[in-house]
Design an enzyme around this catalytic site. Structure first.
Site, short mmCIF file in Angstrom:
data_model
loop_
_atom_site.label_atom_id
_atom_site.label_comp_id
_atom_site.label_asym_id
_atom_site.label_seq_id
_atom_site.Cartn_x
_atom_site.Cartn_y
_atom_site.Cartn_z
N GLU A 318 0.77 -1.13 -0.35
CA GLU A 318 0.13 -0.20 -0.13
C GLU A 318 0.70 1.43 -0.77
OE1 GLU A 318 -3.48 1.59 2.45
OE2 GLU A 318 -1.88 0.11 3.96
N HIS A 319 1.30 1.67 1.33
CA HIS A 319 2.53 2.60 1.14
C HIS A 319 4.56 2.25 1.08
CE1 HIS A 319 -0.72 3.06 4.45
NE2 HIS A 319 -0.86 4.58 3.12
#
Length: 433
Positions: A318-319
């Site tokens: 995700e990040h």
């Protein structure tokens, strides 16, 4: 080959936990389908100890709650929402509607139509995640969604005033103090007191993510946004203290939040682990961050920058925070991520809270096939066509007849035949017979 200095728990353990989540969520959804508001109230009482006369806040209640929020908080919410709104407007401007003439009198077009009702799930429970209101509601309103239903749970039996203020300032048309699977199911299937929506957006815990997964198809969803993930990429120039702080910044989201470091330097890896162990005992959110790091934290040491990016893409996290000498190289080398955070001056927390890009992002490998929430998620890209030239009608009618009969679709072929007959007088042997 990468060297793994710290492993996560076996995937089988995670899968077994998810099986239990799926079973629980399926039961709650089925019950709400059958009993509606009565079931919603029972689950709210059970999970949140919350059973007001009405879960939906009236305009007067909203006004009173917003008035109780300190002015500095209101000013900060307003500033951050303007950042989100500005970025979403630029995204909207990048989407073009068009109409082209491909043949004489043949016009093909594309339009973007907003969904007519969207549900915005704003997580709560332990933390009042006001920023999720910005991401889901502001973006929907920029897209032109006429009805946005916003749900958030109470926190320990109390109204999360700042979250309600954020929902209101973002433009929510309905604000409900309702959380968890019961909120997602109510928005999706509707009850006596809540009209259903067409699409649900917003992050949440494993139960909320699973509820969205099970209801997808009946309603649209933004994406499968489960427990948050952070992947830190570091070379030998990175600061281990910064690496450690940023890994723990996401681990505090929940005990099942993966935090992973990939580095080209064994020294940086070892120092980062030492910094994490030094910082953890004093963290106010240690009860979440510690099990997240213990069970889902990983540290990998690779032999080169090429291996760094290759392994990073395999994670599809995700990040992805890039703490290297040339952070913008990640824009060229990576293809599988939710959002990139380039350089030491740019932390994942900026994206979560203040910078303006959307923080609802793909998790659990979904970055292999989708990006995060954006204004386009609230739009239906539709097409239209019109044929007014008789020569083109005849051309397309004859072509349609031939192409359809290759596929043995006689009904389709006859529709084409009729257009050719009306436009150019072609015979209809099947009609005469």
């Amino acid at each position: 080959m990468a060297e793994i200095l710290k492993h996560a728990v076996p995937k089988a353990e995670v899968a077994a936990s998810l099986d239990q989540v799926r079973e629980t969520v399926a039961g709650v959804i089925a019950d709400i389908r059958e009993r509606g508001d009565a079931a919603v109230r029972e689950y709210s009482e059970k999970f949140d100890k919350w059973s007001p006369g009405s879960f939906r806040l009236s305009a007067e209640e909203v006004e009173k709650i917003v008035a109780s929020v300190p002015q500095q908080v209101i000013d900060d919410i307003t500033f951050v929402q303007e950042q989100v709104r500005n970025f979403a407007r630029h995204q909207l401007d990048s989407l073009a509607e068009f109409e082209i003439e491909t043949l004489p009198g043949v016009r093909l077009g594309q339009k973007h139509i907003p969904v007519q009702a969207a549900g915005a799930y704003v997580p709560g429970g332990r933390y009042p995640l006001t920023a999720s209101a910005h991401m889901t509601i502001v973006t929907a309103k920029v897209a032109g969604v006429p009805r946005v239903v916003a749900c958030t749970p109470p926190i320990h039996g109390e109204i999360p005033a700042a979250t309600v203020a954020a929902m209101h300032l973002a433009g929510a048309d309905e604000i409900w103090l309702l959380g968890g699977v019961q909120a997602v199911a109510a928005m999706a299937v509707g009850t006596d007191t809540m009209e259903p929506v067409n699409l649900i957006a917003g992050p949440g815990n494993a139960y909320v993510a699973e509820a969205k997964r099970q209801l997808f198809g009946e309603i649209g969803i933004d994406l499968f946004a489960g427990p948050t993930e952070i992947l830190v990429l570091a070379d030998d120039q990175a600061d281990p203290f910064v690496c450690a702080v940023d890994l723990l910044s996401q681990a505090e989201h929940g005990p099942d939040s993966p935090a992973v470091l990939i580095t080209t330097s064994r020294e940086i890896a070892e120092q980062t682990v030492a910094e994490v162990e030094r910082i953890l005992p004093g963290m106010p959110t240690r009860d979440y961050a510690e099990p997240a790091w213990r069970n889902h934290g990983q540290v990998h040491v690779v032999g080169s920058v090429d291996e760094l990016y290759e392994l990073a893409d395999a994670f599809a996290f995700e990040h992805v925070e890039v703490l290297t000498a040339e952070p913008r190289l990640a824009l060229e080398r990576m293809t599988q991520y939710g959002a990139l955070f380039l350089g030491e001056g740019t932390c994942v927390s900026f994206g979560d809270k203040v910078i303006g890009t959307n923080h609802v992002l793909p998790t659990r490998g979904a970055a292999r096939y989708t990006g995060g929430l954006w204004v386009g998620k609230y739009l239906k890209t539709v097409t239209y066509q019109e044929v007014t030239d008789t020569a083109s009608q005849a051309l397309l009618g004859r072509l349609c007849g031939r192409a359809s009969r290759v596929e043995l679709f006689e009904g389709h072929a006859r529709s084409g035949d009729v257009r050719a007959a009306r436009a150019a007088g072609d015979a209809l042997p099947w009609h005469e017979a």
